[in-house]
Scaffold this motif. Structure first.
Motif, PDB file in Angstrom:
ATOM      1  N   ASN B 144       0.767  -1.283  -0.084  1.00 12.25           N
ATOM      2  CA  ASN B 144       0.043   0.064  -0.118  1.00 12.25           C
ATOM      3  C   ASN B 144       1.094   1.202   0.076  1.00 12.25           C
ATOM      4  O   ASN B 144       0.350   2.467   0.486  1.00 12.25           O
ATOM      5  CB  ASN B 144      -0.974   0.128   1.213  1.00 12.25           C
ATOM      6  N   LEU B 145       2.199   1.101  -0.363  1.00 12.47           N
ATOM      7  CA  LEU B 145       2.808   2.377  -0.382  1.00 12.47           C
ATOM      8  C   LEU B 145       2.959   2.951  -1.858  1.00 12.47           C
ATOM      9  O   LEU B 145       2.993   1.966  -2.626  1.00 12.47           O
ATOM     10  CB  LEU B 145       4.367   2.273   0.120  1.00 12.47           C
ATOM     11  N   VAL B 146       3.137   4.210  -1.739  1.00  9.47           N
ATOM     12  CA  VAL B 146       3.108   4.842  -3.105  1.00  9.47           C
ATOM     13  C   VAL B 146       4.218   5.852  -3.108  1.00  9.47           C
ATOM     14  O   VAL B 146       4.625   6.706  -2.336  1.00  9.47           O
ATOM     15  CB  VAL B 146       1.949   5.930  -3.292  1.00  9.47           C
ATOM     16  N   GLY B 147       5.138   5.766  -4.229  1.00 12.66           N
ATOM     17  CA  GLY B 147       6.192   6.591  -4.397  1.00 12.66           C
ATOM     18  C   GLY B 147       6.846   6.169  -5.631  1.00 12.66           C
ATOM     19  O   GLY B 147       7.185   5.033  -5.869  1.00 12.66           O
ATOM     20  N   ARG B 148       7.262   7.379  -6.313  1.00 13.50           N
ATOM     21  CA  ARG B 148       8.124   7.126  -7.628  1.00 13.50           C
ATOM     22  C   ARG B 148       9.499   7.591  -7.344  1.00 13.50           C
ATOM     23  O   ARG B 148      10.498   7.537  -8.234  1.00 13.50           O
ATOM     24  CB  ARG B 148       7.432   7.523  -8.905  1.00 13.50           C
ATOM     25  N   SER B 149       9.664   8.372  -6.149  1.00 12.42           N
ATOM     26  CA  SER B 149      11.058   9.079  -6.071  1.00 12.42           C
ATOM     27  C   SER B 149      11.876   8.077  -5.696  1.00 12.42           C
ATOM     28  O   SER B 149      11.650   6.924  -5.567  1.00 12.42           O
ATOM     29  CB  SER B 149      10.808   9.968  -4.893  1.00 12.42           C
ATOM     30  N   LYS B 150      13.226   8.407  -6.017  1.00 10.70           N
ATOM     31  CA  LYS B 150      14.292   7.424  -5.861  1.00 10.70           C
ATOM     32  C   LYS B 150      14.540   6.942  -4.647  1.00 10.70           C
ATOM     33  O   LYS B 150      14.347   5.645  -4.371  1.00 10.70           O
ATOM     34  CB  LYS B 150      15.823   8.164  -6.231  1.00 10.70           C
ATOM     35  N   GLN B 160      12.076  -5.539  -0.010  1.00  4.28           N
ATOM     36  CA  GLN B 160      12.083  -6.809  -0.726  1.00  4.28           C
ATOM     37  C   GLN B 160      12.995  -7.800  -0.224  1.00  4.28           C
ATOM     38  O   GLN B 160      12.888  -8.930   0.101  1.00  4.28           O
ATOM     39  CB  GLN B 160      12.096  -6.559  -2.076  1.00  4.28           C
ATOM     40  N   ASP B 161      14.372  -7.071  -0.014  1.00  2.15           N
ATOM     41  CA  ASP B 161      15.597  -7.705   0.440  1.00  2.15           C
ATOM     42  C   ASP B 161      15.394  -8.375   1.854  1.00  2.15           C
ATOM     43  O   ASP B 161      15.356  -9.311   2.323  1.00  2.15           O
ATOM     44  CB  ASP B 161      16.981  -6.928   0.216  1.00  2.15           C
ATOM     45  N   VAL B 162      14.964  -7.399   2.761  1.00  2.00           N
ATOM     46  CA  VAL B 162      14.585  -7.468   4.151  1.00  2.00           C
ATOM     47  C   VAL B 162      13.638  -8.700   4.334  1.00  2.00           C
ATOM     48  O   VAL B 162      13.806  -9.502   5.351  1.00  2.00           O
ATOM     49  CB  VAL B 162      14.101  -6.048   4.951  1.00  2.00           C
ATOM     50  N   ALA B 163      12.704  -8.677   3.754  1.00  3.23           N
ATOM     51  CA  ALA B 163      11.395  -9.476   3.750  1.00  3.23           C
ATOM     52  C   ALA B 163      11.946 -10.958   3.654  1.00  3.23           C
ATOM     53  O   ALA B 163      11.479 -11.824   4.225  1.00  3.23           O
ATOM     54  CB  ALA B 163      10.411  -9.396   2.669  1.00  3.23           C
ATOM     55  N   GLU B 164      12.916 -11.102   3.057  1.00  5.35           N
ATOM     56  CA  GLU B 164      13.511 -12.627   2.896  1.00  5.35           C
ATOM     57  C   GLU B 164      14.322 -13.026   3.979  1.00  5.35           C
ATOM     58  O   GLU B 164      14.341 -14.301   4.277  1.00  5.35           O
ATOM     59  CB  GLU B 164      14.546 -12.572   1.390  1.00  5.35           C
ATOM     60  N   SER B 165      14.934 -12.250   4.852  1.00  8.08           N
ATOM     61  CA  SER B 165      15.553 -12.559   5.977  1.00  8.08           C
ATOM     62  C   SER B 165      14.599 -12.616   7.001  1.00  8.08           C
ATOM     63  O   SER B 165      13.410 -12.263   6.893  1.00  8.08           O
ATOM     64  CB  SER B 165      16.500 -11.684   6.293  1.00  8.08           C
ATOM     65  N   ASP B 166      15.059 -13.259   8.277  1.00  6.58           N
ATOM     66  CA  ASP B 166      14.130 -13.191   9.397  1.00  6.58           C
ATOM     67  C   ASP B 166      14.559 -12.450  10.570  1.00  6.58           C
ATOM     68  O   ASP B 166      14.037 -12.208  11.735  1.00  6.58           O
ATOM     69  CB  ASP B 166      13.837 -14.625   9.962  1.00  6.58           C
ATOM     70  N   SER B 167      15.693 -11.442  10.400  1.00  9.04           N
ATOM     71  CA  SER B 167      16.223 -10.421  11.236  1.00  9.04           C
ATOM     72  C   SER B 167      15.196  -9.400  11.572  1.00  9.04           C
ATOM     73  O   SER B 167      14.532  -9.038  11.012  1.00  9.04           O
ATOM     74  CB  SER B 167      17.491  -9.822  10.873  1.00  9.04           C
ATOM     75  N   PRO B 168      15.442  -9.016  12.825  1.00 10.23           N
ATOM     76  CA  PRO B 168      14.817  -7.909  13.415  1.00 10.23           C
ATOM     77  C   PRO B 168      15.046  -6.614  12.479  1.00 10.23           C
ATOM     78  O   PRO B 168      16.140  -6.392  11.904  1.00 10.23           O
ATOM     79  CB  PRO B 168      15.243  -7.505  14.725  1.00 10.23           C
ATOM     80  N   LYS B 184       4.025  -3.672   7.620  1.00 13.07           N
ATOM     81  CA  LYS B 184       3.067  -4.784   6.909  1.00 13.07           C
ATOM     82  C   LYS B 184       3.657  -5.133   5.529  1.00 13.07           C
ATOM     83  O   LYS B 184       3.415  -6.492   5.354  1.00 13.07           O
ATOM     84  CB  LYS B 184       1.753  -4.071   6.728  1.00 13.07           C
ATOM     85  N   ALA B 185       4.085  -4.229   4.653  1.00  9.00           N
ATOM     86  CA  ALA B 185       4.841  -4.761   3.503  1.00  9.00           C
ATOM     87  C   ALA B 185       5.750  -5.832   3.674  1.00  9.00           C
ATOM     88  O   ALA B 185       5.852  -6.855   3.038  1.00  9.00           O
ATOM     89  CB  ALA B 185       5.390  -3.712   2.758  1.00  9.00           C
ATOM     90  N   ILE B 186       6.735  -5.669   4.602  1.00  4.19           N
ATOM     91  CA  ILE B 186       7.774  -6.487   5.057  1.00  4.19           C
ATOM     92  C   ILE B 186       7.175  -8.118   5.372  1.00  4.19           C
ATOM     93  O   ILE B 186       7.536  -9.068   4.684  1.00  4.19           O
ATOM     94  CB  ILE B 186       8.900  -6.186   6.061  1.00  4.19           C
ATOM     95  N   HIS B 187       6.123  -7.976   6.195  1.00  5.57           N
ATOM     96  CA  HIS B 187       5.419  -8.926   6.658  1.00  5.57           C
ATOM     97  C   HIS B 187       4.790 -10.039   5.405  1.00  5.57           C
ATOM     98  O   HIS B 187       4.739 -11.118   5.292  1.00  5.57           O
ATOM     99  CB  HIS B 187       4.301  -8.821   7.738  1.00  5.57           C
TER     100      HIS B 187
END
Lengths: 210, 451
Positions: B144-150, B160-168, B184-187
C-alpha cells in the motif's frame, strides 16, 4: 419485385410503390420531389425505400423548388429550413423524404448530400453533388441512382433514430465523399437492422412482411 | 455502434451550435452546447467531456482564454478550435497551447468526419494509456506504499530484500510517514505472510497496561484480572510482532522485552509456565534512539537487538515529487469511498500542496485530500478546498521583503535536508561557510518539524 432482405442487394429500378395517381395516401413514407427532379430517380428511390426499409411508400405530387431556403451569402439552400417546411406542410405520412436538385448546406458545413431530423418526420436528399466524380466528370446513370438511394436510405433511417455506424458493411457508415459513398453497401448491418425493427415497434409502425 | 464520447460545443452563434450539435448527434455522440466560455467552464466543472469544439472568436472570454483554463485544469479533454476567420496565427497559437486541431467555419464534411475518426482513435489510445498507467501504478505502488521518487524506489527494493531474512528490523521516520505500512509490507512479502501481523503502539499504554498487553496475564494476576488473557507476544506466534513507538517503552520493560527477543520465551503476568514463541520483530520509532541512549532513556543492548536491519522513511518534504502521485492515489480512493464525482485537481491547488511542508507527512496529506473531497461541490479540487492549510504555508509567500524571503528560504532548505549543512549548501548553490554565516546572522535553529 426482387427478393427482400438479401445481402447481395442490387438497385430496384422498377417501381412497386403507391403512386398518388392510382392509390390513396396510406403509406408510412411519402416521397416528394421539389423542383427540377426527374420522375425516374423519384420512382427508383421510392421503390428501394419500400423494399429495403420494408415500409409502404407513397409518391406525393411534386412541389416547387425550395427558394424560401436560398441563402444569398452561401449561394446554397439551407437544409434545416427545407426539413422544417416539409415537416410542417405535408401530412399525414409519419415520414417525408424530399428530393431536390439544388446544393444543400447546414451552417457549420460547406455542403451536405442529405439531412434529416433525428427521430423526427422529415429528410431531404440533394442530387446536386451526386452526379459527378471528385475530379468533375459525370458518373454513369446507374451509379447516380445508386448514390441517391443510399443517401435517401441513410437519411430516412436517421428519422428512426439510427446513428452513424462503425461497421464497414453498413449503409449507416459515415461516408467522406461521393466515391466513398460508392463503396457503401445497399443494406443495413445486422445491428442497424435490429435497431430499425426496434424503432418501428417504438413508433408503432407496421412494416411490410418479408 | 454509438460512441460513448461526450462532446461540448462552445460557440456564441446559435446556428453553429445547433447545426454542429445535430451533426454530432447523428454519429451517436452525447452532445451539449454552451454559448460562451464561462458557461462552458461551469459545465466542465460538473461533466468530464472528452472533446470540446471551441470557437476562437467569442465575446467576453475568447476561445484561447478558455483553452488555457481547460488545458490546465482538464488536460484529458481534447480541444478542437473553430475559427470563422481562418486566422492561422491564432490557430497555431491554440495548437501550441494544446488544441488537437482546428477547423474553419464552414467545415468540409469530409474534413469533419475524418477529424472525428482521428479523435476517436486518439480516445482509444488515451483509454489504452489509462490501462498502461494502471500497470505502471502497480510498479510505483508497493503493497500500500506509493512513490516514484528514488528514495521510495530504494525503500521498496530494501523491503523486498529485508523480507527474505528473518532478522529484526528497526524502521525510523517522522510521524505519518507510513512506518506501519512498511512493516506490513515486509510481513506480506516474508515467509511468515500466512501468520498473524500483530501491532502494538507502545506509546498508547501506561506502563502496567503495556506489560499486560504484551505479555498477557493469568487469572487473578492483578486486581481486575478476572480471566486469563493472551498477550500480543503470544498472538504473534508464527507471525510478525510490530512494536510501534518503541522509543517510548520504559527502561524496565526494555530489559524484559530484550530477554524475550533473545530467548523467544516468556511468562504471562502471574504465571509460572514458560511460553515459547516464534515471531519476527519489527520496531518503529520517530525518536532519535542514539540520542535517547546518550541521555540514558534507552538501553543500548535493546537498541542493537532491534536494529539489526534499519530502514529510514524520508519525510514527505524531502520527496515532493511523490506528492502528485499520492494526491492522485488518495483522490481516487476518497472519491470512491465518499461516492463523489471528484476526479481532478487544479494546477494551483497542486502547486499549493507541493509547496506545503507537510509536518504530518503522508497521513496529513491523506487527511487533507479526504477533507477536501468531502467539502468539494464540483468535480475538480481547487485551492479554496485547501484553505485550511493556508495559515501554515510558508511565511515567505506573504512578504515582499528580500531579507525575510531569504531567511524563510534558507530555513526551509535546511529543514528539508534535516539541517545537513553540506547538502543544504549544495541545494542553495552557496558554500558551507556562507551558509554557516547566514545561520549565525539570522539566528536560525532547527525547528520541531525537522529531526
Amino acid at each position: 419485385m426482387s427478393p427482400v432482405n438479401t445481402r447481395a442487394r442490387t438497385l430496384t429500378k422498377y417501381p412497386g410503390t403507391n403512386n398518388s395517381t392510382s392509390l390513396p395516401t396510406q403509406g408510412v413514407v411519402g416521397v416528394v420531389r421539389l423542383g427540377a427532379v426527374g420522375e425516374a430517380v423519384l420512382n427508383i428511390v421510392a421503390a428501394n425505400l419500400q423494399e429495403i426499409l420494408r415500409l409502404p411508400v407513397d409518391i406525393l405530387p411534386p412541389r416547387q423548388s425550395p427558394e424560401f431556403a436560398y441563402n444569398e451569402r452561401r449561394k446554397q439552400y439551407h437544409a434545416a429550413l427545407i426539413l422544417k417546411n416539409l415537416a410542417e406542410s405535408l401530412r399525414p405520412h409519419p415520414r417525408i423524404l424530399g428530393l431536390v436538385s439544388v446544393d444543400l448546406f447546414i451552417p457549420v458545413l460547406t455542403h451536405v448530400f442529405g439531412e434529416a431530423q433525428m427521430g423526427g418526420r422529415a429528410a431531404v436528399v440533394s442530387l446536386h453533388r451526386l452526379k459527378q466524380k471528385e475530379e468533375g466528370s459525370r458518373v454513369s446513370l446507374d451509379t447516380f441512382y445508386e448514390r441517391v438511394v443510399k443517401v435517401a436510405l441513410h437519411e430516412v433511417a436517421h428519422t428512426f433514430d439510427l446513428v452513424h455506424c462503425n461497421q464497414a458493411e453498413c449503409i449507416m457508415r459515415i461516408s467522406s465523399g461521393p466515391s466513398d459513398l460508392d463503396e457503401l453497401p445497399l443494406f443495413f448491418c445486422e445491428y442497424c437492422e435490429a435497431f430499425l425493427a426496434e424503432a418501428y415497434r417504438r413508433y408503432d409502425i407496421q412494416s411490410l412482411p418479408l | 455502434m454509438a460512441n460513448k464520447i461526450s462532446i461540448l460545443v462552445v460557440d456564441d452563434e446559435m446556428v453553429i451550435r445547433e447545426s454542429l450539435h445535430g451533426w454530432l448527434k447523428k454519429s451517436g455522440y452525447k452532445v451539449d452546447t454552451a454559448e460562451g466560455g464561462s458557461a462552458a467552464l461551469a459545465m466542465l466543472e460538473k461533466t468530464p467531456y472528452d472533446l470540446l469544439f471551441l470557437d476562437i472568436m467569442m465575446p467576453v472570454m475568447s476561445g484561447i482564454e478558455v483553452l488555457e483554463v481547460v488545458k490546465e485544469d482538464y488536460p484529458q479533454t481534447l480541444v478542437v478550435m473553430i475559427t470563422a476567420y481562418g486566422s492561422v496565427e491564432t490557430a497555431v497559437q491554440a495548437m501550441k497551447i494544446g488544441a488537437v486541431d482546428y477547423l474553419m467555419k464552414p467545415f468540409d464534411p469530409d474534413q469533419l468526419s475524418l477529424l472525428t475518426e482521428k479523435l476517436m482513435q486518439q480516445k482509444r489510445i488515451m483509454d489504452e494509456n489509462i490501462f498502461l498507467r494502471e500497470q505502471i501504478a502497480e510498479a510505483i505502488r508497493f503493497e500500500n506504499l506509493v512513490g516514484r521518487s528514488k528514495a521510495m524506489q530504494d525503500l521498496f527494493a530494501m523491503i523486498q530484500d529485508v523480507a527474505e531474512s528473518d532478522s529484526p528490523v528497526l524502521i525510523t521516520g517522522d510521524t505519518g510517514t507510513g512506518k506501519e505500512l512498511v512493516a506490513k509490507a515486509i510481513h506480506a512479502k516474508s515467509a511468515r505472510h500466512n501468520g498473524p501481523f500483530i501491532a502494538i503502539n507502545c506509546g498508547a499504554f501506561p506502563e502496567h497496561l503495556l506489560e499486560s498487553e504484551l505479555f498477557g496475564h493469568e487469572r487473578g494476576a492483578f486486581t481486575g484480572a478476572h480471566r486469563a488473557k493472551k498477550g500480543r507476544l503470544d498472538l504473534a506466534h508464527y507471525g510478525t510482532l510490530f512494536l510501534d513507538e518503541v522509543g517510548t517503552v520504559p527502561l524496565k520493560m526494555q530489559v524484559d522485552l530484550l530477554r524475550v527477543l533473545e530467548t523467544k520465551a516468556f511468562h504471562r503476568l502471574g504465571g509460572t509456565e514458560e511460553i515459547e514463541v516464534d515471531f519476527r520483530t519489527i520496531a518503529a520509532t520517530n525518536r532519535d534512539l542514539q540520542q535517547a541512549i546518550e541521555k540514558g532513556e534507552f538501553r543500548q543492548d535493546f537498541f542493537y537487538r532491534l536494529n539489526v536491519i534499519s530502514l529510514h522513511i524520508p519525510p514527505l518534504r524531502q520527496r515532493r515529487d511523490d506528492i502528485p502521485l499520492l494526491v492522485e492515489h488518495f483522490l481516487d480512493r476518497y472519491s470512491r469511498e465518499t461516492n463523489k464525482d471528484v476526479d481532478t485537481i487544479s494546477k494551483e491547488a497542486m502547486d499549493l500542496l507541493r509547496q506545503y511542508d507537510w509536518p504530518g507527512n503522508v497521513r496529513e496529506l491523506e487527511n487533507a485530500i479526504e477533507r477536501a473531497v468531502v467539502i468539494c461541490k464540483k468535480r475538480r479540487l481547487g485551492p479554496e478546498e485547501f484553505s485550511f492549510l493556508a495559515p501554515h504555508l510558508s511565511a515567505a509567500a506573504e512578504t515582499y521583503s528580500l531579507e525575510k524571503t531569504q531567511i524563510a528560504h534558507v530555513r526551509k532548505v535546511l529543514n528539508e535536508f534535516d539541517w545537513n549543512i553540506s547538502k543544504a549548501a549544495q541545494a542553495l548553490e552557496i558554500n558551507r561557510v556562507t551558509l554557516h554565516k547566514k545561520i549565525k546572522k539570522y539566528d536560525l535553529r532547527p525547528d520541531r518539524a525537522s529531526n
